[in-house]
Design a protein around this motif. Structure first.
Motif, short mmCIF file in Angstrom:
data_model
loop_
_atom_site.label_atom_id
_atom_site.label_comp_id
_atom_site.label_asym_id
_atom_site.label_seq_id
_atom_site.Cartn_x
_atom_site.Cartn_y
_atom_site.Cartn_z
N ALA A 1 0.80 -1.22 0.00
CA ALA A 1 0.00 0.00 0.00
C ALA A 1 0.84 1.27 0.00
O ALA A 1 0.30 2.34 -0.23
CB ALA A 1 -0.93 0.01 1.21
N ILE A 2 2.13 1.15 0.26
CA ILE A 2 2.97 2.34 0.42
C ILE A 2 3.90 2.48 -0.79
O ILE A 2 4.52 1.52 -1.22
CB ILE A 2 3.79 2.26 1.72
N TYR A 3 3.99 3.70 -1.30
CA TYR A 3 4.90 4.02 -2.40
C TYR A 3 5.77 5.19 -1.95
O TYR A 3 5.25 6.22 -1.51
CB TYR A 3 4.13 4.39 -3.66
N VAL A 4 7.09 5.02 -2.06
CA VAL A 4 8.03 6.08 -1.69
C VAL A 4 8.94 6.35 -2.86
O VAL A 4 9.56 5.43 -3.41
CB VAL A 4 8.87 5.68 -0.46
N GLU A 5 9.02 7.61 -3.26
CA GLU A 5 9.96 8.04 -4.30
C GLU A 5 10.95 8.98 -3.64
O GLU A 5 10.57 10.02 -3.11
CB GLU A 5 9.21 8.75 -5.43
N ALA A 6 12.22 8.60 -3.66
CA ALA A 6 13.25 9.38 -2.99
C ALA A 6 13.86 10.41 -3.92
O ALA A 6 13.86 10.25 -5.14
CB ALA A 6 14.34 8.45 -2.47
N ALA A 7 14.37 11.46 -3.31
CA ALA A 7 15.09 12.50 -4.04
C ALA A 7 16.24 12.98 -3.16
O ALA A 7 16.20 12.84 -1.94
CB ALA A 7 14.16 13.66 -4.38
N GLU A 8 17.26 13.52 -3.79
CA GLU A 8 18.42 14.02 -3.05
C GLU A 8 18.05 15.33 -2.35
O GLU A 8 17.38 16.19 -2.92
CB GLU A 8 19.60 14.25 -4.00
N GLY B 1 18.29 13.68 6.59
CA GLY B 1 19.13 12.74 5.86
C GLY B 1 19.62 13.28 4.53
O GLY B 1 19.36 14.43 4.17
N GLU B 2 20.34 12.42 3.80
CA GLU B 2 20.82 12.81 2.48
C GLU B 2 19.67 12.84 1.47
O GLU B 2 19.74 13.53 0.48
CB GLU B 2 21.90 11.83 2.01
N ARG B 3 18.64 12.04 1.76
CA ARG B 3 17.50 11.99 0.84
C ARG B 3 16.22 12.35 1.60
O ARG B 3 16.18 12.34 2.82
CB ARG B 3 17.36 10.59 0.25
N TYR B 4 15.21 12.63 0.84
CA TYR B 4 13.89 12.88 1.42
C TYR B 4 12.85 12.22 0.52
O TYR B 4 13.15 11.83 -0.61
CB TYR B 4 13.63 14.37 1.58
#
Length: 157
Positions: A75-82, A92-95
Motif C-alpha cells: 500500500a505504500i509508495y516512496v519516491e526518494a530525491a536528493e 538525511g541525504e534523501r527525502y
C-alpha cells in the motif's frame, strides 16, 4: 403428558430469556451515537497513518523505503530525491519526494510504523476514512503530514 412437559420446558425457556432481557435492559449500552458521541478507543488503536516532523519543521522521513518494503499489501509508495544542502527537507541525504499510502489496500497491520528507523510514520487514532472515490483514498505526503484531529476519546489504561 409429553405436551404438558414440553409446555413447562417452553415456559422455563421463555422466563430465562426474559430474565436475560431484563438484565441487559438496565445496563449501560455498548454502542454510542456516533458522531454526536465520540467513541472510546484504546491507546494502541491503529488508525490513519501520520508522517511526523522534527521540532524544527524538517521531515523525519529519509525515504529509506523500509515501510514500503515491509508492507504486506503493497500500500505504500516512496519516491526518494536528493536533499538540497542549502534548503533541506529532512535531516538525511534523501527525502521522500513522493510518499503515498493507498488506504484501500492498507490492512492497518502497523509493520510500517515498526520498521521505520526514524519514527517518521505513526498510526494515529483517526478511523473515519470514508470517501466517495477510490482515488481520494490514496493519501499524499502533504495529507499525511497534516496532523489528524480524531473525534475519539482515548481510554486511560
Amino acid at each position: 403428558m409429553s405436551a404438558l412437559v414440553n409446555a413447562v420446558k417452553g415456559l422455563i425457556q421463555h422466563l430465562r430469556a426474559m430474565g436475560i432481557t431484563l438484565r441487559y435492559l438496565f445496563m449501560k449500552p455498548v454502542t454510542v451515537q456516533y458522531p454526536e458521541q465520540p467513541p472510546e478507543i484504546y491507546p494502541r488503536f491503529r488508525g490513519r497513518h501520520e508522517l511526523q516532523r522534527y521540532e524544527n519543521g524538517l521531515e523525519r522521513c529519509v525515504a529509506c523505503g523500509l515501510c514500503a518494503a515491509v508492507c504486506p499489501s503493497g500500500a505504500i509508495y516512496v519516491e526518494a530525491a536528493e536533499n538540497d544542502p542549502e534548503h533541506p527537507v529532512s535531516l538525511g541525504e534523501r527525502y521522500a519526494k513522493r510518499y503515498e499510502i493507498n488506504m484501500t489496500r492498507c490492512i492497518f497491520c502497523g509493520y510500517c510504523e515498526e520498521a521505520c528507523p526514524k519514527g517518521a510514520i505513526v498510526m494515529g487514532h483517526e478511523f473515519a476514512l470514508a470517501d466517495f472515490g477510490r482515488h481520494e483514498l490514496v493519501y499524499s505526503k502533504e495529507q499525511l503530514l497534516e496532523p489528524a484531529h480524531p473525534h475519539v476519546i482515548v481510554k486511560q489504561v
